[in-house]
Design a protein around this motif. Structure first.
Motif, mmCIF file in Angstrom:
data_model
loop_
_atom_site.group_PDB
_atom_site.id
_atom_site.type_symbol
_atom_site.label_atom_id
_atom_site.label_comp_id
_atom_site.label_asym_id
_atom_site.label_seq_id
_atom_site.Cartn_x
_atom_site.Cartn_y
_atom_site.Cartn_z
ATOM 1 N N GLY A 98 52.441 -21.578 43.502
ATOM 2 C CA GLY A 98 52.582 -22.840 42.777
ATOM 3 C C GLY A 98 51.574 -23.048 41.670
ATOM 4 O O GLY A 98 51.491 -24.136 41.127
ATOM 5 N N VAL A 99 50.802 -22.055 41.300
ATOM 6 C CA VAL A 99 49.812 -22.209 40.232
ATOM 7 C C VAL A 99 50.495 -22.590 38.935
ATOM 8 O O VAL A 99 50.011 -23.417 38.176
ATOM 9 N N TRP A 100 51.655 -22.006 38.661
ATOM 10 C CA TRP A 100 52.386 -22.277 37.419
ATOM 11 C C TRP A 100 52.645 -23.767 37.238
ATOM 12 O O TRP A 100 52.355 -24.327 36.203
ATOM 13 N N SER A 101 53.159 -24.437 38.251
ATOM 14 C CA SER A 101 53.519 -25.844 38.113
ATOM 15 C C SER A 101 52.298 -26.748 38.006
ATOM 16 O O SER A 101 52.397 -27.850 37.490
ATOM 17 N N LYS A 102 51.147 -26.313 38.465
ATOM 18 C CA LYS A 102 49.955 -27.150 38.432
ATOM 19 C C LYS A 102 49.183 -27.027 37.123
ATOM 20 O O LYS A 102 48.444 -27.921 36.761
ATOM 21 N N GLN A 103 49.350 -25.913 36.387
ATOM 22 C CA GLN A 103 48.545 -25.676 35.208
ATOM 23 C C GLN A 103 49.244 -25.994 33.895
ATOM 24 O O GLN A 103 48.587 -26.145 32.886
ATOM 25 N N ILE A 104 50.543 -26.061 33.867
ATOM 26 C CA ILE A 104 51.281 -26.239 32.625
ATOM 27 C C ILE A 104 52.144 -27.500 32.707
ATOM 28 O O ILE A 104 52.729 -27.793 33.728
ATOM 29 N N ALA A 105 52.207 -28.223 31.590
ATOM 30 C CA ALA A 105 53.045 -29.412 31.522
ATOM 31 C C ALA A 105 54.493 -29.023 31.816
ATOM 32 O O ALA A 105 54.948 -27.963 31.411
ATOM 33 N N PRO A 106 55.245 -29.860 32.505
ATOM 34 C CA PRO A 106 56.599 -29.501 32.910
ATOM 35 C C PRO A 106 57.576 -29.330 31.752
ATOM 36 O O PRO A 106 58.659 -28.830 31.940
ATOM 37 N N LYS A 107 57.221 -29.712 30.525
ATOM 38 C CA LYS A 107 58.138 -29.573 29.403
ATOM 39 C C LYS A 107 58.090 -28.196 28.750
ATOM 40 O O LYS A 107 58.852 -27.923 27.852
ATOM 41 N N ILE A 108 57.217 -27.329 29.165
ATOM 42 C CA ILE A 108 57.152 -25.984 28.610
ATOM 43 C C ILE A 108 58.006 -25.069 29.469
ATOM 44 O O ILE A 108 57.775 -24.932 30.664
ATOM 45 N N VAL A 109 59.014 -24.460 28.843
ATOM 46 C CA VAL A 109 59.935 -23.582 29.552
ATOM 47 C C VAL A 109 60.024 -22.273 28.779
ATOM 48 O O VAL A 109 60.221 -22.283 27.568
ATOM 49 N N ARG A 110 59.881 -21.175 29.456
ATOM 50 C CA ARG A 110 60.008 -19.871 28.810
ATOM 51 C C ARG A 110 61.463 -19.595 28.483
ATOM 52 O O ARG A 110 62.362 -19.862 29.294
ATOM 53 N N PHE A 111 61.695 -19.025 27.303
ATOM 54 C CA PHE A 111 63.065 -18.722 26.891
ATOM 55 C C PHE A 111 63.745 -17.783 27.881
ATOM 56 O O PHE A 111 64.907 -17.971 28.215
ATOM 57 N N LYS A 112 63.016 -16.791 28.386
ATOM 58 C CA LYS A 112 63.641 -15.833 29.311
ATOM 59 C C LYS A 112 64.100 -16.516 30.601
ATOM 60 O O LYS A 112 65.007 -16.046 31.262
ATOM 61 N N ASP A 113 63.477 -17.663 30.951
ATOM 62 C CA ASP A 113 63.926 -18.411 32.123
ATOM 63 C C ASP A 113 65.217 -19.170 31.825
ATOM 64 O O ASP A 113 66.044 -19.374 32.711
ATOM 65 N N LEU A 114 65.393 -19.606 30.581
ATOM 66 C CA LEU A 114 66.620 -20.304 30.195
ATOM 67 C C LEU A 114 67.786 -19.341 30.016
ATOM 68 O O LEU A 114 68.903 -19.631 30.408
ATOM 69 N N ALA A 115 67.522 -18.214 29.395
ATOM 70 C CA ALA A 115 68.570 -17.233 29.091
ATOM 71 C C ALA A 115 68.482 -16.079 30.076
ATOM 72 O O ALA A 115 68.309 -14.931 29.692
ATOM 73 N N ARG A 116 68.629 -16.366 31.333
ATOM 74 C CA ARG A 116 68.439 -15.361 32.386
ATOM 75 C C ARG A 116 69.341 -14.138 32.246
ATOM 76 O O ARG A 116 68.941 -13.037 32.558
ATOM 77 N N CYS A 117 70.564 -14.340 31.803
ATOM 78 C CA CYS A 117 71.530 -13.233 31.783
ATOM 79 C C CYS A 117 71.923 -12.827 30.370
ATOM 80 O O CYS A 117 73.027 -12.350 30.144
ATOM 81 N N GLY A 118 71.070 -13.044 29.409
ATOM 82 C CA GLY A 118 71.427 -12.670 28.046
ATOM 83 C C GLY A 118 70.341 -13.024 27.056
ATOM 84 O O GLY A 118 69.189 -13.240 27.435
ATOM 85 N N ASP A 119 70.748 -13.109 25.796
ATOM 86 C CA ASP A 119 69.772 -13.381 24.749
ATOM 87 C C ASP A 119 70.083 -14.663 23.991
ATOM 88 O O ASP A 119 69.581 -14.881 22.894
ATOM 89 N N GLU A 120 70.938 -15.526 24.571
ATOM 90 C CA GLU A 120 71.244 -16.788 23.901
ATOM 91 C C GLU A 120 71.558 -17.883 24.912
ATOM 92 O O GLU A 120 71.936 -17.611 26.052
ATOM 93 N N ILE A 121 71.367 -19.120 24.456
ATOM 94 C CA ILE A 121 71.780 -20.290 25.227
ATOM 95 C C ILE A 121 72.429 -21.272 24.261
ATOM 96 O O ILE A 121 72.179 -21.238 23.056
#
Length: 66
Positions: free
Chosen positions: A20-43
Protein backbone atom coordinates in the motif's frame (compact mmCIF):
# COMPACT_ATOMS: atom_id res chain seq x y z
CA UNK A 1 -1.13 21.29 -14.24
CA UNK A 2 1.41 20.72 -11.51
CA UNK A 3 3.37 17.55 -10.88
CA UNK A 4 4.88 16.22 -7.66
CA UNK A 5 8.42 17.43 -7.07
CA UNK A 6 9.54 13.94 -6.05
CA UNK A 7 9.78 11.03 -8.50
CA UNK A 8 6.97 8.50 -8.62
CA UNK A 9 7.42 5.52 -6.30
CA UNK A 10 7.96 2.09 -7.82
CA UNK A 11 4.99 0.53 -9.57
CA UNK A 12 3.29 -1.84 -7.08
CA UNK A 13 2.78 -4.34 -9.91
CA UNK A 14 6.57 -4.53 -10.23
CA UNK A 15 7.05 -5.10 -6.49
CA UNK A 16 4.77 -7.57 -4.73
CA UNK A 17 5.81 -6.26 -1.28
CA UNK A 18 4.61 -2.69 -1.84
CA UNK A 19 2.08 -3.00 1.05
CA UNK A 20 0.00 0.00 0.00
CA UNK A 21 2.94 2.42 -0.21
CA UNK A 22 1.69 3.64 -3.60
CA UNK A 23 -1.66 4.87 -2.28
CA UNK A 24 -0.09 6.62 0.72
CA UNK A 25 2.61 8.57 -1.15
CA UNK A 26 0.86 9.87 -4.27
CA UNK A 27 -2.28 11.96 -4.68
CA UNK A 28 -5.15 9.80 -5.95
CA UNK A 29 -5.52 11.88 -9.14
CA UNK A 30 -2.24 10.66 -10.63
CA UNK A 31 -2.80 7.60 -12.80
CA UNK A 32 -0.19 5.91 -14.97
CA UNK A 33 -1.16 5.59 -18.62
CA UNK A 34 -0.15 1.91 -18.68
CA UNK A 35 -2.71 1.30 -15.90
CA UNK A 36 -5.46 2.92 -17.99
CA UNK A 37 -4.53 1.24 -21.27
CA UNK A 38 -3.90 -2.23 -19.88
CA UNK A 39 -4.53 -4.11 -23.13
CA UNK A 40 -3.26 -1.68 -25.73
CA UNK A 41 -1.84 1.71 -26.53
CA UNK A 42 -4.99 3.85 -26.49
CA UNK A 43 -8.01 4.79 -24.41
CA UNK A 44 -11.19 6.69 -25.24
CA UNK A 45 -12.33 9.43 -22.88
CA UNK A 46 -15.83 10.95 -22.78
CA UNK A 47 -15.88 14.55 -21.55
CA UNK A 48 -18.98 16.77 -21.69
CA UNK A 49 -20.55 14.69 -24.44
CA UNK A 50 -17.39 14.67 -26.62
CA UNK A 51 -15.17 11.66 -27.28
CA UNK A 52 -11.39 12.00 -27.13
CA UNK A 53 -8.73 9.45 -28.02
CA UNK A 54 -5.57 9.32 -25.91
CA UNK A 55 -2.89 7.16 -27.47
CA UNK A 56 0.77 6.40 -26.96
CA UNK A 57 3.13 6.72 -29.93
CA UNK A 58 5.99 4.37 -30.73
CA UNK A 59 8.32 6.98 -29.22
CA UNK A 60 6.41 6.88 -25.91
CA UNK A 61 4.67 10.26 -26.33
CA UNK A 62 0.96 10.76 -25.61
CA UNK A 63 -1.39 12.31 -28.20
CA UNK A 64 -4.92 13.49 -27.36
CA UNK A 65 -7.28 13.98 -30.33
CA UNK A 66 -11.00 14.64 -30.76
Amino acid sequence: MTFPSEPLPPDPADNASADGVWSKQIAPKIVRFKDLARCGDEIWIEHQGMLYRLRETRQGKLILTK
